[in-house]
Design a protein around this motif. Structure first.
Motif, PDB file in Angstrom:
ATOM      1  N   GLN A 123       0.794  -1.222   0.000  1.00  0.00           N
ATOM      2  CA  GLN A 123       0.000   0.000   0.000  1.00  0.00           C
ATOM      3  C   GLN A 123       0.837   1.288   0.000  1.00  0.00           C
ATOM      4  O   GLN A 123       0.625   2.197  -0.801  1.00  0.00           O
ATOM      5  N   GLY A 177      -6.768  -0.944   2.139  1.00  0.00           N
ATOM      6  CA  GLY A 177      -7.293  -0.134   3.234  1.00  0.00           C
ATOM      7  C   GLY A 177      -6.417  -0.225   4.475  1.00  0.00           C
ATOM      8  O   GLY A 177      -5.419  -0.951   4.506  1.00  0.00           O
ATOM      9  N   LEU A 178      -6.777   0.526   5.492  1.00  0.00           N
ATOM     10  CA  LEU A 178      -6.001   0.591   6.730  1.00  0.00           C
ATOM     11  C   LEU A 178      -6.763  -0.053   7.880  1.00  0.00           C
ATOM     12  O   LEU A 178      -7.992  -0.029   7.914  1.00  0.00           O
ATOM     13  N   TRP A 189      -6.600   7.300   5.291  1.00  0.00           N
ATOM     14  CA  TRP A 189      -6.978   6.535   4.105  1.00  0.00           C
ATOM     15  C   TRP A 189      -7.582   7.449   3.038  1.00  0.00           C
ATOM     16  O   TRP A 189      -7.243   7.333   1.855  1.00  0.00           O
TER      17      TRP A 189
END
Length: 263
Positions: free
Chosen positions: A153, A177-178, A232
């Motif tokens: 990411q 995503g986080l 994000w």
């Protein structure tokens, strides 16, 4: 009347001991002198071989290998100039990388940057600083090409500023995503008979929760969610602006989990 026999003094034994001791000392001195001169020869040879400056020709490309970057770099002075000691890949600090990018922008002999993000492990703040420096480099009209077998990411977020982002056909882009996964220690401390004495004032004090709770409190869950969602959204906006891909499309890609399946 016979005279009593006198015991003979073991002169031969002590002569042998003395001769062995002297020989031992002499051998150690000779070995030390030899090792010293060998060290001098190695150091002089290493310094002589490394004294030639790197020539930068017109049309050169600066290669930045981010697998060896670190926020702070400590060096071993001995292994830095003796061949065969230490790693061939010398780590560079964040400040050195940023300074190199600025110099490359101003150097007319450098046409662009080749960015290798394989194995990149920098923090988010360092990644944002590098990305801003690369954006500034591109503003000069020079190109940036990024390559990796697979992009995680942060690596893709950093590389998205490049003119071309090249991916191995068998690789993947880990845009997922986080998330946060705190570890809690209260039960372990109870089993060990350890009592944590905690002083907490206020609601949003999540740092001490692992020592007093078994799960996230609602205020801590709220603040972590706000932080992660804000970060994000920021990453998606930056990637969207650089790659001309709508934020909704990026979010849908991450939510669908396509990074773990066939694209």
């Amino acid at each position: 009347m016979e005279e009593p026999l006198q015991p003979k003094k073991p002169l031969g034994f002590w002569k042998t001991v003395l001769a062995s001791f002297v020989g031992f000392i002499a051998a150690n001195i000779l070995c030390s002198i030899f090792a010293f001169f060998l060290f001098i020869v190695i150091v002089v040879g290493a310094l002589a071989s490394g004294s030639t400056p790197t020539e930068i020709r017109d049309g050169s490309v600066l290669k930045i290998d981010l697998s060896s970057i670190s926020e702070i770099v400590t060096t071993d002075e001995l292994s830095s100039f003796i061949p065969g000691m230490g790693s061939d890949e010398k780590p560079i600090s964040l400040s050195q990388a940023l300074a190199s990018i600025r110099k490359a922008k101003a150097d007319s002999r450098i046409r662009g940057i080749y960015l290798n993000v394989e194995g990149y492990s920098g923090g988010m703040a360092s990644t944002a600083d590098l990305r801003e420096a690369l954006k500034d480099f591109r503003s000069s009209g020079k190109f940036i090409i990024s390559y990796a077998d697979s992009y995680d990411q942060k690596a893709y977020y950093l590389s998205s500023v490049a003119n071309k982002v090249i991916l191995n056909p068998q690789g993947m882009v880990g845009l997922v995503g986080l998330a946060s996964a705190p570890t809690f220690y209260r039960q372990a401390l109870d089993k060990l008979g350890v009592k944590a004495h905690i002083f907490k004032v206020g609601t949003y004090k999540g740092a001490v929760e692992p020592f007093m709770l078994d799960k996230l409190s609602e205020p801590n869950r709220e603040q972590i969610s706000v932080y992660l969602n804000g970060l994000w959204d920021f990453m998606l906006r930056e990637i969207s602006a650089s790659r001309s891909v709508p934020v909704d499309s990026l979010r849908a890609f991450a939510d669908s989990g396509r990074a773990f399946g066939e694209a």
